[in-house]
Design an enzyme around this catalytic site. Structure first.
Site, PDB file in Angstrom:
ATOM      1  N   GLY A  53       0.768  -1.245   0.000  1.00 53.38           N
ATOM      2  CA  GLY A  53       0.000   0.000   0.000  1.00 53.38           C
ATOM      3  C   GLY A  53       0.800   1.296   0.000  1.00 53.38           C
ATOM      4  CD1 TRP A  55       4.076   2.857  -5.068  1.00 50.50           C
ATOM      5  CD2 TRP A  55       3.080   2.782  -7.060  1.00 50.50           C
ATOM      6  NE1 TRP A  55       5.050   2.675  -6.011  1.00 50.50           N
ATOM      7  CE2 TRP A  55       4.465   2.620  -7.247  1.00 50.50           C
ATOM      8  CE3 TRP A  55       2.244   2.750  -8.173  1.00 50.50           C
ATOM      9  CZ2 TRP A  55       5.043   2.462  -8.518  1.00 50.50           C
ATOM     10  CZ3 TRP A  55       2.811   2.589  -9.444  1.00 50.50           C
ATOM     11  CH2 TRP A  55       4.193   2.447  -9.603  1.00 50.50           C
ATOM     12  CG  ASP A  79      -2.204  -6.720  -4.252  1.00 44.00           C
ATOM     13  OD1 ASP A  79      -1.289  -5.992  -4.670  1.00 44.00           O
ATOM     14  OD2 ASP A  79      -2.055  -7.962  -4.094  1.00 44.00           O
ATOM     15  CG  ASP A  95      -6.363 -12.272 -11.134  1.00 42.20           C
ATOM     16  OD1 ASP A  95      -5.769 -11.361 -11.752  1.00 42.20           O
ATOM     17  OD2 ASP A  95      -6.176 -13.481 -11.352  1.00 42.20           O
ATOM     18  CG  ASP A 120       4.761  -1.194  -8.124  1.00 41.76           C
ATOM     19  OD1 ASP A 120       5.598  -1.365  -9.025  1.00 41.76           O
ATOM     20  OD2 ASP A 120       5.055  -1.167  -6.913  1.00 41.76           O
ATOM     21  CE  LYS A 160       7.148  -3.047 -10.521  1.00 40.50           C
ATOM     22  NZ  LYS A 160       7.525  -3.811  -9.352  1.00 40.50           N
TER      23      LYS A 160
HETATM   24  N1  SAM Z   1       2.871  -0.677  -5.219  1.00 40.30           N
HETATM   25  C1  SAM Z   1       2.869  -1.544  -4.053  1.00 40.30           C
HETATM   26  C2  SAM Z   1       3.291  -0.716  -2.890  1.00 40.30           C
HETATM   27  O1  SAM Z   1       3.793   0.370  -3.100  1.00 40.30           O
HETATM   28  O2  SAM Z   1       3.079  -1.157  -1.748  1.00 40.30           O
HETATM   29  C3  SAM Z   1       3.772  -2.747  -4.236  1.00 40.30           C
HETATM   30  C4  SAM Z   1       3.234  -3.709  -5.245  1.00 40.30           C
HETATM   31  S1  SAM Z   1       4.075  -5.225  -5.258  1.00 40.30           S
HETATM   32  C5  SAM Z   1       5.577  -4.812  -6.028  1.00 40.30           C
HETATM   33  C6  SAM Z   1       3.269  -6.130  -6.508  1.00 40.30           C
HETATM   34  C7  SAM Z   1       1.865  -6.556  -6.135  1.00 40.30           C
HETATM   35  O3  SAM Z   1       1.238  -7.081  -7.328  1.00 40.30           O
HETATM   36  C8  SAM Z   1       1.778  -7.688  -5.116  1.00 40.30           C
HETATM   37  O4  SAM Z   1       1.163  -7.217  -3.949  1.00 40.30           O
HETATM   38  C9  SAM Z   1       0.917  -8.753  -5.802  1.00 40.30           C
HETATM   39  O5  SAM Z   1      -0.019  -9.355  -4.932  1.00 40.30           O
HETATM   40  C10 SAM Z   1       0.204  -7.935  -6.862  1.00 40.30           C
HETATM   41  N2  SAM Z   1      -0.325  -8.723  -7.977  1.00 40.30           N
HETATM   42  C11 SAM Z   1       0.348  -9.594  -8.767  1.00 40.30           C
HETATM   43  N3  SAM Z   1      -0.496 -10.143  -9.672  1.00 40.30           N
HETATM   44  C12 SAM Z   1      -1.720  -9.589  -9.450  1.00 40.30           C
HETATM   45  C13 SAM Z   1      -2.996  -9.764 -10.059  1.00 40.30           C
HETATM   46  N4  SAM Z   1      -3.169 -10.602 -11.084  1.00 40.30           N
HETATM   47  N5  SAM Z   1      -4.046  -9.050  -9.589  1.00 40.30           N
HETATM   48  C14 SAM Z   1      -3.869  -8.210  -8.535  1.00 40.30           C
HETATM   49  N6  SAM Z   1      -2.691  -8.006  -7.932  1.00 40.30           N
HETATM   50  C15 SAM Z   1      -1.623  -8.691  -8.372  1.00 40.30           C
END
Ligand code: SAM
Length: 296
Positions: A53, A55, A79, A95, A120, A160
């Site tokens: 969280g 961002w 997420d 998702d 992200d 990203k």
């Molecule tokens: N921006 C976040 C922060 O600042 O705290 C960090 C994000 S982290 C690098 C990547 C996130 O992508 C993870 O929490 C993961 O659960 C989520 N993620 C990956 N695939 C996903 C999907 N298909 N749907 C939703 N979230 C997904």
């Protein structure tokens, strides 16, 4: 290793704790904003792949600075994983590649549009670069699909991206929807990581484009191309080639073909040099020989 060694090795990790951010990623969004002013005039935003969280924290801080009334700020964070509550942030656990999640996000905006969508998203990295890049690009395209449903014209999308060998295909897809597409690597993103961020500005979908969650490159469930019209119908053309009188590759033919009077078996011109099944064949030959010797 002592408690402080990570603080020594990773300055952004340390600063995130000191400044109250949930993750070091906060600095990536802050640095992107320093360069591109992505928060200018923004009151409504979507944070895709938001956990834990940081961002959303940055968005909350920046968007509240823009608002005369805090109630005008709307932030929807999504997420797969559960995320601890953040004041003023609506959370959806889901998702982003699923239509149901997209619908939940759209519902939250009650017919209004977002000014900014950020993503992200990162898959669990396997270390197999091709697979990691593919899954990452799937997330990016899913985020783009959601964006086309909720972003206002002129809005900004930040996501990203892994700078793999097929990255130009992604850029050209994004260029269909945004006037400016730039790739940026914030200082806080490690050099050893292939991650970067696309900054897509001035959302201008092609005329007549109808947002759809169907992605012909990724979703193999859909079957009816005719449901698309106008620019949505832009799909890679499929073309059959070869004369219609040529042999059909799915049909069995008699050994004597029309006009032939004899048939002679021929070995393949070049067999596999070292096929994966060779070891098993060798072992089977050896054990058969042993079996014959025992029974002799
Ligand atoms: N921006 C976040 C922060 O600042 O705290 C960090 C994000 S982290 C690098 C990547 C996130 O992508 C993870 O929490 C993961 O659960 C989520 N993620 C990956 N695939 C996903 C999907 N298909 N749907 C939703 N979230 C997904």
């Amino acid at each position: 290793m002592g408690k402080t060694s990570k603080d020594k090795r990773d300055i952004y990790y340390r600063l995130a704790k000191e400044e109250g951010w949930r993750a070091r990623s906060a600095f990536k969004l802050i640095q992107i904003n320093e360069e591109y002013n992505i928060f200018d005039g923004v009151l409504r935003a979507v944070d895709l792949c938001a956990a834990p969280g940081s961002w959303s924290q940055v968005l909350t801080k920046k968007l509240r600075q823009n608002a005369e009334n805090v109630e005008d700020v709307k932030i929807v964070a999504v997420d797969l994983q559960a995320m601890a509550a953040l004041p003023g942030v609506i959370q959806i656990q889901g998702d982003i590649t699923k239509l149901s999640t997209a619908n939940e996000i759209i519902k939250e905006f009650e017919g209004k549009n977002a000014d900014l969508v950020v993503c992200d998203g990162a898959p669990d990295v396997t270390g197999l670069h091709d697979i990691d890049e593919y899954v990452q690009s799937q997330l990016l395209l899913a985020a783009l699909n959601i964006t086309t449903h909720v972003l206002k014209k002129g809005g900004v999308f930040v996501a990203k991206i892994f700078r793999g060998k097929d990255v130009t295909l992604l850029y050209s897809q994004l260029k269909q929807f945004f006037e400016f597409v730039t790739v940026s690597k914030p200082r806080s993103s490690r050099n050893s990581s292939i991650e970067a961020f696309v900054i897509c500005q001035n959302y201008q979908p092609p005329e007549g484009y109808e947002p759809t969650m169907v992605n012909p490159l990724l979703d193999h469930k859909y079957c009816d191309f005719n449901q698309f019209t106008g620019p949505n119908r832009f799909i890679v053309p499929f073309n059959a080639c070869g004369d219609l009188s040529a042999y059909d590759s799915d049909t069995s033919y008699p050994l004597l073909l029309e006009g032939q009077t004899s048939y002679e078996y021929k070995e393949p011109v070049q067999g596999p040099i070292n096929p994966p099944y060779k070891e098993i064949l060798d072992k089977t030959k050896f054990s058969n020989k042993c079996w014959r010797n025992i029974n002799a």
